[in-house]
Design a protein around this motif. Structure first.
Motif, PDB file in Angstrom:
ATOM      1  N   UNK A   1      26.797 114.883 -82.752  1.00  0.00           N
ATOM      2  CA  UNK A   1      26.133 113.779 -82.066  1.00  0.00           C
ATOM      3  C   UNK A   1      27.126 112.678 -81.688  1.00  0.00           C
ATOM      4  N   UNK A   2      28.064 112.408 -82.611  1.00  0.00           N
ATOM      5  CA  UNK A   2      29.072 111.397 -82.307  1.00  0.00           C
ATOM      6  C   UNK A   2      29.956 111.843 -81.148  1.00  0.00           C
ATOM      7  N   UNK A   3      30.324 113.144 -81.162  1.00  0.00           N
ATOM      8  CA  UNK A   3      31.158 113.659 -80.075  1.00  0.00           C
ATOM      9  C   UNK A   3      30.418 113.582 -78.744  1.00  0.00           C
ATOM     10  N   UNK A   4      29.122 113.961 -78.761  1.00  0.00           N
ATOM     11  CA  UNK A   4      28.320 113.893 -77.533  1.00  0.00           C
ATOM     12  C   UNK A   4      28.191 112.450 -77.059  1.00  0.00           C
ATOM     13  N   UNK A   5      27.950 111.544 -78.027  1.00  0.00           N
ATOM     14  CA  UNK A   5      27.817 110.129 -77.675  1.00  0.00           C
ATOM     15  C   UNK A   5      29.114 109.582 -77.093  1.00  0.00           C
ATOM     16  N   UNK A   6      30.247 109.948 -77.718  1.00  0.00           N
ATOM     17  CA  UNK A   6      31.531 109.497 -77.189  1.00  0.00           C
ATOM     18  C   UNK A   6      31.806 110.083 -75.818  1.00  0.00           C
ATOM     19  N   UNK A   7      31.413 111.353 -75.640  1.00  0.00           N
ATOM     20  CA  UNK A   7      31.608 111.981 -74.331  1.00  0.00           C
ATOM     21  C   UNK A   7      30.782 111.268 -73.261  1.00  0.00           C
ATOM     22  N   UNK A   8      29.531 110.903 -73.626  1.00  0.00           N
ATOM     23  CA  UNK A   8      28.693 110.180 -72.677  1.00  0.00           C
ATOM     24  C   UNK A   8      29.281 108.808 -72.354  1.00  0.00           C
ATOM     25  N   UNK A   9      29.797 108.144 -73.393  1.00  0.00           N
ATOM     26  CA  UNK A   9      30.409 106.826 -73.166  1.00  0.00           C
ATOM     27  C   UNK A   9      31.611 106.952 -72.243  1.00  0.00           C
ATOM     28  N   UNK A  10      32.455 107.995 -72.520  1.00  0.00           N
ATOM     29  CA  UNK A  10      33.623 108.203 -71.665  1.00  0.00           C
ATOM     30  C   UNK A  10      33.207 108.550 -70.244  1.00  0.00           C
ATOM     31  N   UNK A  11      32.134 109.347 -70.137  1.00  0.00           N
ATOM     32  CA  UNK A  11      31.650 109.716 -68.809  1.00  0.00           C
ATOM     33  C   UNK A  11      31.163 108.489 -68.047  1.00  0.00           C
ATOM     34  N   UNK A  12      30.408 107.627 -68.758  1.00  0.00           N
ATOM     35  CA  UNK A  12      29.931 106.397 -68.119  1.00  0.00           C
ATOM     36  C   UNK A  12      31.104 105.493 -67.734  1.00  0.00           C
ATOM     37  N   UNK A  13      32.099 105.420 -68.659  1.00  0.00           N
ATOM     38  CA  UNK A  13      33.263 104.581 -68.370  1.00  0.00           C
ATOM     39  C   UNK A  13      34.036 105.117 -67.166  1.00  0.00           C
ATOM     40  N   UNK A  14      34.160 106.464 -67.101  1.00  0.00           N
ATOM     41  CA  UNK A  14      34.862 107.071 -65.960  1.00  0.00           C
ATOM     42  C   UNK A  14      34.102 106.817 -64.666  1.00  0.00           C
ATOM     43  N   UNK A  15      32.762 106.954 -64.747  1.00  0.00           N
ATOM     44  CA  UNK A  15      31.952 106.697 -63.554  1.00  0.00           C
ATOM     45  C   UNK A  15      32.071 105.235 -63.121  1.00  0.00           C
ATOM     46  N   UNK A  16      32.033 104.328 -64.131  1.00  0.00           N
ATOM     47  CA  UNK A  16      32.171 102.902 -63.811  1.00  0.00           C
ATOM     48  C   UNK A  16      33.548 102.601 -63.232  1.00  0.00           C
ATOM     49  N   UNK A  17      34.575 103.262 -63.796  1.00  0.00           N
ATOM     50  CA  UNK A  17      35.937 103.060 -63.305  1.00  0.00           C
ATOM     51  C   UNK A  17      36.071 103.559 -61.873  1.00  0.00           C
ATOM     52  N   UNK A  18      35.491 104.741 -61.619  1.00  0.00           N
ATOM     53  CA  UNK A  18      35.536 105.273 -60.264  1.00  0.00           C
ATOM     54  C   UNK A  18      34.818 104.347 -59.289  1.00  0.00           C
ATOM     55  N   UNK A  19      33.682 103.807 -59.737  1.00  0.00           N
ATOM     56  CA  UNK A  19      32.931 102.878 -58.893  1.00  0.00           C
ATOM     57  C   UNK A  19      33.726 101.607 -58.629  1.00  0.00           C
ATOM     58  N   UNK A  20      34.406 101.111 -59.682  1.00  0.00           N
ATOM     59  CA  UNK A  20      35.215  99.905 -59.515  1.00  0.00           C
ATOM     60  C   UNK A  20      36.344 100.150 -58.518  1.00  0.00           C
ATOM     61  N   UNK A  21      36.981 101.315 -58.638  1.00  0.00           N
ATOM     62  CA  UNK A  21      38.066 101.625 -57.709  1.00  0.00           C
ATOM     63  C   UNK A  21      37.549 101.734 -56.282  1.00  0.00           C
ATOM     64  N   UNK A  22      36.368 102.354 -56.161  1.00  0.00           N
ATOM     65  CA  UNK A  22      35.774 102.474 -54.829  1.00  0.00           C
ATOM     66  C   UNK A  22      35.457 101.090 -54.254  1.00  0.00           C
ATOM     67  N   UNK A  23      34.889 100.220 -55.093  1.00  0.00           N
ATOM     68  CA  UNK A  23      34.561  98.871 -54.633  1.00  0.00           C
ATOM     69  C   UNK A  23      35.826  98.094 -54.255  1.00  0.00           C
ATOM     70  N   UNK A  24      36.886  98.275 -55.069  1.00  0.00           N
ATOM     71  CA  UNK A  24      38.139  97.580 -54.761  1.00  0.00           C
ATOM     72  C   UNK A  24      38.724  98.078 -53.442  1.00  0.00           C
ATOM     73  N   UNK A  25      38.615  99.385 -53.212  1.00  0.00           N
ATOM     74  CA  UNK A  25      39.117  99.931 -51.951  1.00  0.00           C
ATOM     75  C   UNK A  25      38.335  99.366 -50.770  1.00  0.00           C
ATOM     76  N   UNK A  26      37.008  99.346 -50.925  1.00  0.00           N
ATOM     77  CA  UNK A  26      36.184  98.763 -49.860  1.00  0.00           C
ATOM     78  C   UNK A  26      36.504  97.294 -49.649  1.00  0.00           C
ATOM     79  N   UNK A  27      36.700  96.610 -50.805  1.00  0.00           N
ATOM     80  CA  UNK A  27      36.996  95.176 -50.729  1.00  0.00           C
ATOM     81  C   UNK A  27      38.323  94.936 -50.014  1.00  0.00           C
TER      82      UNK A  27
END
Length: 471
Positions: free
Chosen positions: A231-257
């Motif tokens: 469960x901890x591994x799954x939770x950490x994987x989800x957190x990393x996935x969310x962080x990666x998605x957020x990071x990708x979104x931030x990079x996309x927003x910065x590129x647009x900006x």
């Protein structure tokens, strides 16, 4: 015949008590629902022991007149199976070779008892097989890692040791060493003989159930810990996935900006250069004719450079965090460089007021220069074009910090907000275009220097933005 009746009754009572004991403990094993190979073997051995006890009861009822070799052989088989239930699954392992050999020898003795029938060596073979079975069970218990660490293990080994000692005693009194040829005899010693087996198997059953419960509890604990880790591994994987998605979104927003911020200034710069080219083709090469156009082009290029610098540093701060490279610098020199980065036509509005001509501090000059420029650009953008801007470096004795302060008049004080230093934030109701990275970078740079960024109203329409770093 009459004198033997009480003896037969007593022997039958204890024999049926032994049968009831096997039945009750078998039911207990079924009720606790522990499904392991050891339990299945133990239940089979109990069934065989019940059959052996019933045959022995029939033998006692006949006043010891019928052959009881089958009951003795079955009891050896039942005890051998109980010993095997303590073994782990690797029967061919080196640690199991000795107890397996002892079990095989006991099986051979059971066959001899059955084949020889009413022989004077029956008790000798029976007691010898009992000793071998007890020793094999002790070996299995000690070398099986599944039983290690349980308190019941000590009681089980102690019961087996006592049983082995009892079998040794019986061996010493049996023929041909002694004179006894039967385990249950029709004399006064039958009381001790009849009580021995029920008591022995009672403690043996209790110890075995204790081992099973302890093993089950340990396995449940392992499963729980494994489940928690998963469960901890799954939770950490989800957190990393969310962080990666957020990071990708931030990079996309910065590129647009960055695209948005740079497109219009580039178009303006291109138009300005086209104007200069037209003036050159027309022969309008006098400096006064193209000076304003060149200044406009230079101002546009400066705006582009600032947008790109902010976006690159903003991306670095957002995605990975830029490690600060602190070393001793002249803070006044860095402030002068930030001032020269501004539009030359706007520099006249800025009034410098440094406490000393040379002020040393431990700082990262590259990112500090960009932060100071953002403070100045912010003041120029949000103040009336005909108002002065005060640019100071002062010492805060209370905080032991150097403060870079930019004070300007606001077009509208209501544009200030508590989250103005957050990313993608501009003044409330601001009509100016921008990335919203300027003051965010000021705050991040201050924090990288273990300082802080803040603002406060000096008067009704004047505000002071401060970037402080340790002195």
């Amino acid at each position: 015949m009459t004198s033997e009746t009480p003896i037969i009754t007593l022997a039958l009572m204890f024999q049926y008590l032994l049968v009831a004991e096997f039945v009750i403990f078998s039911i207990c094993l079924v009720i606790i629902r522990i499904k392991t190979r050891a339990v299945y073997i133990w239940l089979i051995s109990n069934l065989i022991a019940i059959l052996a006890s019933l045959l022995t009861a029939q033998y006692i009822s006949s006043s010891w007149k019928i052959d009881n070799s089958a009951a003795a052989a079955l009891m050896i088989l039942s005890s051998a199976l109980k010993a095997l239930s303590f073994a782990d699954r690797g029967f061919i392992r080196k640690s199991n070779r000795i107890p397996i050999i002892l079990i095989i020898i006991s099986f051979i003795m059971a066959v001899l008892i059955f084949v020889l029938g009413e022989t004077v060596f029956r008790l000798f073979l029976l007691s010898t097989a009992g000793i071998l079975i007890c020793l094999s069970a002790i070996f299995f218990l000690i070398y099986n890692k599944h039983w290690i660490g349980f308190p019941s293990l000590k009681y089980c080994v102690a019961t087996l040791v006592l049983s082995a000692l009892a079998c040794i005693y019986i061996l010493l009194v049996s023929y041909p060493i002694g004179t006894t040829t039967r385990f249950i005899t029709n004399d006064s010693s039958i009381t001790y003989q009849a009580i021995f087996l029920p008591v022995l198997f009672f403690f043996f059953h209790m110890a075995f159930i204790g081992l099973l419960i302890g093993r089950q509890a340990r396995e449940n604990n392992f499963k729980l810990r494994k489940s928690v880790r998963i469960q901890q591994a799954v939770s950490q994987a989800k957190i990393k996935e969310k962080a990666s998605a957020a990071l990708a979104e931030e990079r996309y927003q910065l590129l647009n900006m960055l695209t948005h911020e740079v497109r219009q200034p580039l178009n303006t710069a291109q138009a300005t250069l086209d104007t200069i080219s037209q003036q050159l083709r027309r022969g309008q090469t006098k400096p006064e004719n193209i000076q304003q156009t060149v200044l406009k082009a230079q101002s546009t290029i400066n705006a582009i450079v600032l947008s790109i610098s902010n976006s690159i540093l903003g991306a670095t701060l957002i995605t990975q965090g830029r490690p600060s490279q602190l070393h001793s610098i002249d803070l006044c020199d860095v402030c002068q460089l930030a001032l020269f980065d501004l539009d030359p036509s706007q520099r006249a509005r800025i009034q410098q007021k440094f406490e000393q001509p040379v002020i040393y501090a431990d700082a990262d000059p590259i990112i500090l220069r960009l932060a100071i420029r953002n403070l100045l650009e912010n003041a120029l953008k949000y103040s009336p074009s005909d108002t002065p801007i005060l640019f100071e470096i002062v010492t805060d004795e209370k905080k032991l910090a150097l403060v870079i302060r930019v004070t300007n008049t606001l077009n509208d004080p209501s544009t200030l907000s508590a989250d103005i230093f957050e990313r993608n934030k501009r003044g409330v109701g601001s009509l100016h275009e921008g990335s919203g990275l300027g003051l965010y970078i000021v705050r991040e740079v201050a924090e990288l220097h273990k300082g802080e960024a803040s603002y406060h109203l000096v008067s009704g329409h004047r505000v002071a933005f401060e970037l402080s770093i340790p002195a």
